[in-house]
Enzyme design. Structure first.
Site, PDB file in Angstrom:
ATOM      1  N   GLU A 124       0.437  -1.057   0.192  1.00 12.92           N
ATOM      2  CA  GLU A 124       0.195   0.177   0.041  1.00 12.92           C
ATOM      3  C   GLU A 124       1.093   1.336   0.367  1.00 12.92           C
ATOM      4  O   GLU A 124       2.152   0.894  -0.202  1.00 12.92           O
ATOM      5  CB  GLU A 124      -0.548   0.168   1.150  1.00 12.92           C
TER       6      GLU A 124
ATOM      7  N   HIS B  30      -8.976  10.063   4.125  1.00 14.79           N
ATOM      8  CA  HIS B  30      -8.242   8.978   2.777  1.00 14.79           C
ATOM      9  C   HIS B  30      -9.515   9.103   1.813  1.00 14.79           C
ATOM     10  O   HIS B  30      -9.413  10.441   1.220  1.00 14.79           O
ATOM     11  CB  HIS B  30      -8.856   7.598   2.751  1.00 14.79           C
TER      12      HIS B  30
ATOM     13  N   ARG C  97      -1.112   8.931   2.094  1.00 14.96           N
ATOM     14  CA  ARG C  97      -2.600   9.418   2.179  1.00 14.96           C
ATOM     15  C   ARG C  97      -2.129  10.931   1.647  1.00 14.96           C
ATOM     16  O   ARG C  97      -3.007  11.076   1.299  1.00 14.96           O
ATOM     17  CB  ARG C  97      -3.417   8.834   2.958  1.00 14.96           C
TER      18      ARG C  97
ATOM     19  N   HIS D  93     -10.962   9.988   7.344  1.00 16.76           N
ATOM     20  CA  HIS D  93     -11.016   8.515   7.246  1.00 16.76           C
ATOM     21  C   HIS D  93     -10.321   8.355   9.438  1.00 16.76           C
ATOM     22  O   HIS D  93     -10.420   7.382   9.869  1.00 16.76           O
ATOM     23  CB  HIS D  93      -9.717   7.781   6.868  1.00 16.76           C
TER      24      HIS D  93
ATOM     25  N   ARG E  21      -0.730   9.102   9.292  1.00 20.69           N
ATOM     26  CA  ARG E  21      -0.664   7.502   9.352  1.00 20.69           C
ATOM     27  C   ARG E  21      -0.362   6.297   8.324  1.00 20.69           C
ATOM     28  O   ARG E  21      -0.819   6.949   7.533  1.00 20.69           O
ATOM     29  CB  ARG E  21      -2.244   6.663   9.844  1.00 20.69           C
TER      30      ARG E  21
END
Length: 750
Positions: A268, A398, A470, A532, A567
């Protein structure tokens, strides 16, 4: 970054206390905001005691169930404490004037410290006890039933601890259930056996995971906490495998020619290696199901569902003077007051240790991937109790939530009809009201973001293109939407075959097909950023301890320092697993020193300021509704409008892009709204409903986010202030090193 704790206008609070002690009333009166207290050093025991927030005006004892009304204390590990507890249980529970006198006569037998500890609380027993409250006693109280809370509960129960889990909705509901991606962990098995030459990435190691996490967090992370998480994570993943979580596996050729099943490791954004352990694209639901099944079978764990937490039970804590001087308060936590959302009755949980595992605060924004129970209740309660809160300005958006244009694709009723026609087990309310997430794993499998002109644009913003962290991807999408004046961009996953889509992303592809009528392997998916995750929360050390004695925080509600300014993908489930377990050992040690008289005092402590309209006789018939419910009449409409105001205000002033003027204006508006709500509650002497109480928690958390954003001197990660440029990497590391020296000292004090 300085820590934050909400303060209160004590003049208003004191006036409410005086009215409260003047005599009993048939009305449930109070003020959730009135329970807020500054994190300042406590003065006299009396003044500290006046800040205790507990429920009173409780339901009649005839409504109590004998199976759960037992108030007997759990056996202490210390024989001395056991004898004291046994003696305490012989003391009367009804604190009228004559019986209080008898109690004081017996106190010398229990030791001077214990006597003074209880005598200093004598004013707490001055309020009327016309009705009784159903009381549940336990060693450890866990508020929340996500991955962090259930991991903590199981770990503690395995030591023989009596555990109670309290959850706002059913035990399965929460953010964990909706997590799609997986758990990031270095499993030591080499490549993941997946598509795209992942075997050629080279061997992964904990050091790589640590550096990826630090880089994503703009080096504002607590490196020690990050190293603990990355090092202890693989063991927790093995635990999940042992309890039956069906992680996706692949076959690998062995040297002898045979095949061996190994975990399939996805990749990811922000990860240098494939290390995301997953169960197709419903990892969170698979983990939650396995944990819930184990919790429900454990003889040491009791679960109370559909309970709304009102306020923590806090009282003066007699501890080391030097420690009190460092911590800035001498408050201890002894449980929580709740109200049953089904029956409308009050229930008090008295515990030696209390764990906040209530998740995030996504509902303070208009579009969020969080479930509707995520109104920041735990963070707000902890702050009101004097707990320090940190890094709330780092709100993660997100990049890819599913965009549904109701104007062109039909209104809510048509979407509902589509779901009903498919007759699947999909929750209709979630389809209609929750923003659906398109996992980052789709981009990890090679999907590309495109603007409405069909142009792939991420390479213009970061060398990692679509696999950038992100915060970078969300800002890039937001910039493209503003540049082309569009409401969304597209995610192109058409390079995947229909078979590959159905195998790797069955849940996502099914949902997209139902709602939009398109196939992922054939058409681009419209996506848009949505709130998110909150990277900040209640400040803890690496054992989950807060500055309030006996109060612990884990999961998204906590700020352990692992996330920094942003994060890294799939580190949230990992954090819950690691620190959910780590919080137990310290709490067990603390439980051994909790005096039974403190628990007895908590059981009979002062009435809470948070109440609801309704007479004693019709408490069960009260309109008790959660955030997803509707409240009839003008009052309900007003609460709903206030919620919308908070959400729109936060998106406008504390969204993806921010500026000094907007943050100042936003904070002023939130404080005005908070003052207005407080005055209304004081005037009516009650809350309208649970939804009203949730609104107050949302206002508290919104204020914490804006305070943190205004204090942040430079842009970093998720906090992007156009008036305060971001520091370069070397400056950020230097600033982080200096900040960590202070943070480490603060955490040592906890």
């Amino acid at each position: 970054m300085s820590c934050v704790s909400l303060s209160l206008s004590w003049k208003r609070f004191h006036s409410l206390q005086q009215r409260q002690q003047a005599g009993p009333s048939r009305k449930y009166r109070g003020n959730v905001v009135g329970g807020q207290q500054a994190n300042a050093s406590a003065g006299s025991a009396g003044s500290a005691g006046s800040r205790v927030s507990v429920v009173a005006q409780l339901s009649k004892s005839s409504k109590s169930k004998s199976s759960s009304s037992s108030s007997s204390f759990s056996s202490s590990r210390s024989s001395c404490c056991s004898r004291t507890a046994a003696h305490s249980m012989r003391l009367t529970r009804s604190f009228n004037r004559g019986k209080r006198k008898v109690l004081r006569q017996k106190l010398p037998l229990l030791g001077q410290d214990s006597a003074s500890s209880l005598v200093c609380r004598s004013e707490l027993y001055g309020s009327s006890k016309r009705e009784s409250c159903e009381v549940v006693s336990c060693d450890l109280l866990v508020l929340g039933s996500g991955i962090a809370g259930l991991t903590c509960a199981l770990e503690a129960a395995n030591y023989g601890t009596e555990v109670v889990v309290v959850t706002k909705s059913n035990i399965m509901e929460g953010s964990t259930k909706y997590a799609q991606g997986g758990v990031a962990a270095v499993m030591g098995q080499g490549g993941g056996g997946g598509r795209g030459g992942r075997e050629r990435e080279g061997k992964d190691c904990v050091t790589h995971h640590v550096e990826d996490t630090m880089n994503a967090g703009c080096y504002l992370n607590d490196r020690k906490a990050v190293e603990i998480m990355c090092r202890e994570g693989p063991q927790q993943v093995e635990m999940l495998c042992q309890i039956g979580v069906p992680f996706t596996t692949v076959k690998r050729k062995e040297g002898g020619g045979g095949d061996k099943k190994v975990l399939h490791l996805g990749k990811e954004g922000g990860h240098s290696h494939s290390r995301v352990v997953h169960a197709a694209d419903t990892t969170g639901a698979a983990i939650e199901k396995a944990l819930v099944e184990k919790v429900l079978r454990h003889p040491k764990i009791r679960v109370h569902e559909n309970m709304f937490a009102l306020d923590l039970l806090t009282m003066p804590h007699k501890g080391d003077e030097e420690q009190q001087k460092c911590n800035g308060n001498n408050i201890g936590c002894y449980g929580c007051d709740t109200i049953d959302l089904v029956e409308g009755s009050y229930l008090r949980f008295v515990s030696k240790c209390t764990v906040i595992a209530t998740g995030g605060c996504g509902q303070i924004y208009p579009e969020t991937t969080n479930p509707q129970v995520a109104t920041g209740d735990g963070i707000a309660m902890a702050s009101r109790a004097g707990a320090l809160v940190k890094n709330m300005e780092f709100i993660q958006f997100h990049p890819t939530s599913l965009f549904v244009d109701k104007k062109s694709s039909g209104d809510a009723s048509s979407v509902k009809q589509t779901v009903e026609e498919n007759k699947e087990e999909e929750d209709q309310q979630d389809v209609l009201k929750n923003v659906f997430l398109i996992s980052e794993a789709v981009r990890g499998a090679g999907a590309v973001l495109r603007n409405t002109r069909g142009e792939a644009f991420m390479s213009q913003y970061d060398a990692r293109a679509d696999l950038a962290p992100r915060d970078i991807v969300a800002r890039a999408i937001y910039d493209q939407m503003r540049l082309h004046e569009t409401s969304h961009v597209f995610l192109d996953a058409t390079h995947l075959s229909e078979e590959e889509v159905n195998e790797e992303f069955p849940h996502i592809s099914s949902h997209v097909s139902k709602v939009l009528g398109i196939e992922m392997s054939e058409s681009w998916i419209p996506v848009v950023p949505a709130q998110h995750y909150v990277c900040g929360g209640v400040l803890t050390n690496t054992s989950g301890e807060t500055n309030v004695k006996g109060l612990y925080a884990i999961g998204e509600a906590a700020c352990t320092g692992v996330h920094g300014a942003n994060r890294l993908a799939s580190n949230s489930l990992l954090e819950g697993l690691v620190f959910g377990k780590r919080s137990v050992l310290k709490s067990l040690a603390y439980m051994d020193n909790v005096h039974p008289l403190d628990l007895l005092a908590a059981e009979h402590s002062q009435l809470s300021l948070l109440r609801f309209n309704g007479d004693d006789d019709d408490i069960d018939g009260m309109t008790i509704v959660g955030v997803a419910g509707d409240v009839d009449g003008d009052d309900g409409q007003q609460v709903t409008e206030y919620m919308k105001s908070i959400q729109n205000l936060m998106w406008k002033y504390a969204g993806i892009l921010r500026n000094d003027k907007g943050l100042k204006k936003g904070l002023k508006k939130v404080r005005q709204l908070r003052s207005e709500l407080q005055e209304q509650v004081e005037k009516s002497e009650s809350c309208k409903c649970v939804k009203h109480a949730e609104l107050m928690n949302m206002v508290d958390v919104a204020e914490l986010v804006l305070i943190g954003a205004r204090k942040r001197e430079a842009s970093a990660g998720l906090h992007f202030n156009v008036d305060r440029p971001e520091r370069n990497a070397s400056d950020a590391e230097d600033a982080n090193a200096a900040a960590l020296n202070l943070s480490t000292e603060k955490k040592k004090e906890l």
